[in-house]
Write a protein that holds these residues in place. Structure first.
Motif, mmCIF file in Angstrom:
data_model
loop_
_atom_site.group_PDB
_atom_site.id
_atom_site.type_symbol
_atom_site.label_atom_id
_atom_site.label_comp_id
_atom_site.label_asym_id
_atom_site.label_seq_id
_atom_site.Cartn_x
_atom_site.Cartn_y
_atom_site.Cartn_z
ATOM 1 N N ILE A 79 0.889 -1.171 0.000
ATOM 2 C CA ILE A 79 0.000 0.000 0.000
ATOM 3 C C ILE A 79 0.918 1.209 0.000
ATOM 4 N N ALA A 80 1.056 1.788 -1.186
ATOM 5 C CA ALA A 80 2.151 2.722 -1.419
ATOM 6 C C ALA A 80 1.749 4.173 -1.217
ATOM 7 N N LEU A 81 0.464 4.428 -1.229
ATOM 8 C CA LEU A 81 0.029 5.817 -1.313
ATOM 9 C C LEU A 81 -1.432 5.911 -0.873
ATOM 10 N N ILE A 82 -1.738 6.977 -0.156
ATOM 11 C CA ILE A 82 -3.143 7.258 0.183
ATOM 12 C C ILE A 82 -3.458 8.675 -0.265
ATOM 13 N N LEU A 83 -4.504 8.818 -1.066
ATOM 14 C CA LEU A 83 -4.957 10.137 -1.511
ATOM 15 C C LEU A 83 -6.321 10.419 -0.900
ATOM 16 N N SER A 84 -6.563 11.701 -0.637
ATOM 17 C CA SER A 84 -7.868 12.059 -0.082
ATOM 18 C C SER A 84 -8.245 13.466 -0.516
ATOM 19 N N ASN A 85 -9.529 13.739 -0.509
ATOM 20 C CA ASN A 85 -9.976 15.114 -0.703
ATOM 21 C C ASN A 85 -10.231 15.816 0.622
ATOM 22 N N HIS A 86 -9.863 15.163 1.715
ATOM 23 C CA HIS A 86 -10.001 15.754 3.042
ATOM 24 C C HIS A 86 -8.778 15.365 3.870
ATOM 25 N N PRO A 87 -8.397 16.172 4.825
ATOM 26 C CA PRO A 87 -7.203 15.843 5.612
ATOM 27 C C PRO A 87 -7.485 14.886 6.772
ATOM 28 N N ASP A 88 -8.748 14.510 6.987
ATOM 29 C CA ASP A 88 -9.155 13.847 8.231
ATOM 30 C C ASP A 88 -8.369 12.572 8.558
ATOM 31 N N LEU A 89 -8.052 11.776 7.562
ATOM 32 C CA LEU A 89 -7.490 10.456 7.858
ATOM 33 C C LEU A 89 -5.959 10.417 7.809
ATOM 34 N N LYS A 90 -5.361 11.604 7.805
ATOM 35 C CA LYS A 90 -3.900 11.679 7.700
ATOM 36 C C LYS A 90 -3.207 10.918 8.825
ATOM 37 N N GLU A 91 -3.761 11.034 10.008
ATOM 38 C CA GLU A 91 -3.118 10.418 11.167
ATOM 39 C C GLU A 91 -3.000 8.898 11.019
ATOM 40 N N ILE A 92 -4.032 8.291 10.430
ATOM 41 C CA ILE A 92 -3.985 6.840 10.209
ATOM 42 C C ILE A 92 -2.848 6.502 9.243
ATOM 43 N N ALA A 93 -2.788 7.244 8.152
ATOM 44 C CA ALA A 93 -1.728 7.003 7.166
ATOM 45 C C ALA A 93 -0.359 7.143 7.829
ATOM 46 N N ASP A 94 -0.227 8.186 8.623
ATOM 47 C CA ASP A 94 1.055 8.424 9.301
ATOM 48 C C ASP A 94 1.438 7.237 10.182
ATOM 49 N N SER A 95 0.452 6.713 10.917
ATOM 50 C CA SER A 95 0.791 5.646 11.869
ATOM 51 C C SER A 95 1.232 4.375 11.147
ATOM 52 N N PHE A 96 0.890 4.264 9.856
ATOM 53 C CA PHE A 96 1.370 3.122 9.077
ATOM 54 C C PHE A 96 2.539 3.504 8.175
ATOM 55 N N GLY A 97 2.976 4.778 8.281
ATOM 56 C CA GLY A 97 4.120 5.220 7.493
ATOM 57 C C GLY A 97 3.854 5.257 5.995
#
Lengths: 296, 296, 296, 296
Positions: free
Chosen positions: D130-148
Motif C-alpha cells: 500500500i504505497a500511497l493514500i490520496l484524499s480530498n479531506h485531511p481527516d485520515l492523515k493520522e492513520i496514514a502516518d501511523s502506518f508510514g
C-alpha cells in the motif's frame, strides 16, 4: 396525549433505562410492570418478553424513558422489587443508562479482535468505556498506547497463576470494571475470575464442535465444509458456558489450515463484537446455561 | 480452428465424459492428460485440479467432449490408465456419460428428504434414475407409487439385521444400483453395506457437533445459536464419514425443539440434494476421510 | 399465583388469540392493553412492540391466552376498541385463533412453489387451510387433485381480463378466502383484485433490483454475484408492494441462466413460504408501504 | 518422478507465476499451455479454466512453478504469446510473482474500509504494497502516518477537477501504482482516470439496486429486508462496472437508517478487501462487463 419525543438513536437517548426481569411464568407480569412504569410517569420505548414453555419461565426486557418521571429512582426501584417479589421473580436488573459500562479487554498476541473492538468503539457502535487492557505478553502495547488506554502485562506461569490473578482482580476493582472481554486471550482463567466478573470469551469454532485447543487444525483434519466462531460467557468448564452468538463461514477443499485461520479471524472479530454489544446494551438474560438475547 | 459447439447445458451434453484422477503431486500430470485427450480428438469442456500440499497429493477432474473422438473408448481408456501408471496414480474413474446412475433411496417415516429428491429429480436437476425405494416402514409407499418407483419394506430387528441386509443387497444388485441415499433412514447400516455401495447419509447437525441421536434436542439443551445439517458418505464409524456438504440456519431463544426440527427439515433436504447432485455429477474425490468437491 | 399452562406448541395452543395494534407513539399504550387483558383474566403468552421513531408510530402484537377469560369476547373486543380510540390508534386487528385462514393459491406452469406450500402445509408448518387453487393453465391440476384441493382454470386474455377476474373474485368469495398467494402466477392482477384481498407474491429477484420480467436473464447479463427472491404484498404498482421477506444465494461466473433459474427455485419456494407463514400467524403489520414482521 | 515441493503457502511460494488467458473457445488450448509449461520445465501448481458457452469464450488461469525452468522468462513468454496467437486469443496476462503490486487507496472521511485494508495487509492477507493514500479531506492523515504511508490531500471542485486529476495521475505514475482502490471515496472520478488504472470501488448496496447516492436511506425508505455491498471495477458509467464481489446482511423493521449504515460498514469493508485480494492474486478476468473470479 403527549407523544414520546423520538430519541436521536436507540442507544444514546438521554434519561432512558433498561429493566430486565426473569422468573416463573405467570399471568399479570407484563401488566404489572407496564402499569408501574406508567404510574411513575415513565414511557415504554420498547419492550420484549419471552416465555420458555418447557422451563415455565418468563423473561422481559423493558427500555423505558424516565425523563418525565413523577417520582424518583429510589421509589421506582422499590416498586419494581415489590413486583418481582409478588411474582416470585429473581432480583431485577435495572440500569439507569447514565453510566457507561467499563470494559477490560484481555489479549495475548493476536490483535484482530482487539482492533475490531477499538475501532468499532471509536465509531460509536459500542456504548461503553474501554478502560483497561491486560495481557500476558507485551506485544500489543503500542495499539493500546495509540488509543490512550492503560495496558498492563501480567506474565502467568503455573506456579504464579493464583498470585497474578489476585493482582489482576485488584486492578479490575480499582478501575471499576463491569465486563471482562477475552479477545483471543491464550490463558485459561480460574473459576474465581469468572465468578467475580461477567467474562465474554471468543472461541474459534462453532461450539460444541471442536471444544478445546487448535480447532482450525482439527476442523481441517476432519474435512468440514464450514468453520465457525462462538462468543460465550466463560465459566468454570472450558468452552461450556452460555452461548451468546455464533457465526460460520463456508470453506472448501482448497482451504489449508492457514486459510481457515485467516477466514476465521473475520468470524472471530465480528462475532465477539456482536456479543459484547448485546451485553453492553443489557439485552442478555442468562438462565440454565443458555442466553436469551433480545433483539438490538 | 474449430470451435467447440456449446452443449445445451453443462450436464446434459451428448457424448461428454468425466475423468477423475488422484495421486502423488508431480510435474507434467496436467499436460499429460490434456495432451492425451487432444491427441484422441477430445475437447476439454472444463477441467479443475487441486493439490493438497500437506498430503502432497494431486486431484483432477476433466469434463471432455468425445463426439469427435478419432479413436475408440477402449483405446482412450488404455491411454488414461497408462498415464496414471506413469505418475503412480490410483486407477482412474472414467464415466462416459451415456448411462444415468441408478439410485436407491432408503427412508423410514420422515418424508421431506424423499419429496425433495423426487421433485428436484422431476424438475431435471438430478441427472440420474431413482430406481428403488427401500424402507423399514410402509408409511411412504403412497409417495413412491405416485412416482411409479418400486417400494419395498424390510422390517429390521436386531436378530434379523444380517439376514435382511442380505436381502436388501440382493435387491440392489438386481436393480444395478450405483448409489444408496439414506434420506432420514432411521436404522444403522452395517459396514458390509457401506463397503458394497457408496452411501450418502444426511445427519441433522453440523458435524462433528452432536454426533449420534437426537441432535436437535441436544442443540436446544446446549443453547446454540445455529443449527446445521451434514451430508456425508456413510462409513463403519457412525457419523464419522467424509463430509460432502454442510449448511446451517440461525435460531434464537424463541425456538423450541419443535422449531429446530421444523427449521432443520429445510436444511436437511437441501443439503442432502446438494450432496447427491455432486456425487451424480462425478464431482467428488474421497481421500483421507475427506472430500474434494469440485464446483458444479 | 397460577402458572400459565405451557401450550403444546406456540401456534396450536387452544383458546389463544392475537391482537395487533398500530398508531401514534404515546406513553401508556403498553400498560393499557396489558392491564385490559389482565383485567379480563387473559394471560399474555408473548408480546412484542416496536416504535418507528421517524414516523412516530407505535406497533404492538400480543399473543394472549383467553382460556380463563372472566368476561366474553364481545366485552373484551369493546375494551380493546376503546383503548385504541383513547390513543387515536387505527382499528385493532383481533384474531381469536379458532378459525384457520383459508388460502387460495394461484399458479401457472411452475410447480415448485405450489409443492412447497402443499408439503409444508401437510407437515403441519402452516396453520391454515389451502382451500382453492386457481390457474391460467391446466398443467398443475394433477397435483391439486392428489391433495384433494379444488382446482379451477381461468384462461386470461387482454380482452377478457376484467370478466375473468370477476369470476375469480366470485369464487374466492364463495370459498370465503382470507389470503391469495401468487405462487409464480405469470399474469398481472388488477388493482381491484389487490384491494379485495391481501395478496402475497413471490418475485424472483432481490427487489428493487430487476423489477419486472426475466430477472434471472438480466441478473446473468449484469454479472451479479448474488441472486435473490422477494416475497411482498401485491399492490397496484408492479413489484412495488410492501416487502415481507427476502433471501439470496451466491452464484459465480460458472452459473449460466439455467443455473440461476435452478438455484432461484430454492429461494423462491422457501422465501414465499416464510412470508405466507408470517401472514397466517398474524405477525405482519403494514404501514407506509413497509412491513413490520414480528418474530415467529 | 520428481514430486513438486509443497510451497509454504499458496500465495508466498518463491518463483511462481500466474498466467491468465482468454479467447474463443476451441479444442486444444488446455493441452497447448500445459505442454508448453511442461516443456520449459515449469510445474502447474493449480489451474482453472472456464468456458462461457453463450459467448463461446474460454478463460484459463494457471499458477505455475518456474523454479526449475530450463529456459528463460523471455523464451517462455514468447511461447505463450505464440499459443495465444495460434488460438486467436487476446494478449496473455503474465505475472512472474516477484514484484508486489503497488496500491493507491483513495479515501474521504469514512475510515472503516481504510482500516480494514491496512490491518489485513499488515496481517499478511494482502500480498501487495500500500504505497500511497490520496484524499480530498485531511481527516485520515493520522492513520496514514501511523502506518508510514504517504498521504496527500487534493481538494476537488467542479472547476479544478481536470487539473487536480492530472496532478493525482502524475503522482500515481511517480509511485508506479498498479491498482487504485476507492475506499468510500466520495468523489466521482473521470473516465480518463478509470482508463489509466484499474480502479476498484465499493458501493454500499447490492447493485443494481440503489445505484447512485444515499443507498441506505433509500433501502430504509423502500423497506427492504436485506442490505448489501458491491465491489466493482469503476468505469465511465457510475456503478455500472464489472462486479467482483457482493455480500448482504439481514435487517428488520427495528433497524433505522443509522443501523443500516452501521451494519453496512461491516459489509463494505469485508467485500472491498475480498475484491482487492482477488485482483492482487490475479484471479480476475474481465469480459463483457463481467468478471470471471477464479477461486482463491
Amino acid at each position: 396525549m403527549s407523544l414520546t419525543p423520538p430519541p436521536t438513536t436507540k442507544s444514546t437517548a438521554a434519561s432512558t433505562g433498561i429493566l430486565r426481569v426473569c422468573g416463573p411464568d405467570a399471568n399479570g407480569i407484563v401488566a404489572a410492570f407496564a402499569q408501574l412504569l406508567y404510574g411513575h410517569g415513565c414511557g415504554i420505548i420498547d419492550s420484549e418478553n419471552h416465555a420458555d414453555h418447557e422451563a415455565i419461565l418468563f423473561f422481559e426486557r423493558i427500555h423505558f424513558d424516565y425523563s418525565q418521571m413523577k417520582t424518583d429512582r429510589h421509589t421506582l426501584q422499590n416498586g419494581i422489587e415489590e413486583v418481582c417479589q409478588r411474582f416470585s421473580m429473581q432480583a431485577p436488573q435495572l440500569d439507569w443508562g447514565d453510566k457507561r459500562k467499563k470494559l477490560c479487554v484481555m489479549v495475548s498476541k493476536y490483535d484482530h479482535c482487539l482492533w475490531e473492538l477499538l475501532l468499532r468503539h471509536r465509531a460509536g457502535e459500542l456504548n461503553c468505556e474501554i478502560a483497561l487492557i491486560l495481557s500476558n505478553h507485551p506485544d500489543l502495547k503500542e495499539i493500546a498506547d495509540s488509543f490512550g488506554i492503560p495496558f498492563h502485562v501480567f506474565k502467568v506461569t503455573k506456579d504464579t497463576k493464583a498470585e497474578v490473578e489476585a493482582q489482576e482482580l485488584a486492578l479490575l476493582k480499582e478501575h471499576e470494571i463491569d465486563l471482562v472481554v477475552l479477545a483471543r486471550y491464550m490463558q485459561i482463567i480460574t473459576d474465581q475470575f469468572c465468578e467475580a466478573y461477567p467474562v465474554i470469551n471468543i472461541h474459534h469454532s462453532f461450539l460444541p464442535a471442536f471444544i478445546g485447543g487448535k480447532p482450525y487444525h482439527r476442523a481441517h483434519a476432519r474435512g468440514v465444509k464450514l468453520i465457525g466462531a462462538t462468543a460465550h460467557y466463560a465459566t468454570a468448564d472450558l468452552d461450556e458456558g452460555p452461548i451468546i452468538e455464533q457465526d460460520i463461514a463456508r470453506i472448501s477443499h482448497r482451504d489449508e489450515v492457514n486459510d481457515l485461520i485467516r477466514k476465521g479471524r473475520l468470524l472471530e472479530k465480528s462475532t465477539l463484537v456482536t456479543a459484547v454489544k448485546a451485553h453492553i446494551e443489557d439485552r442478555i438474560i442468562v438462565y440454565n446455561n443458555k442466553c436469551v438475547v433480545f433483539d438490538g
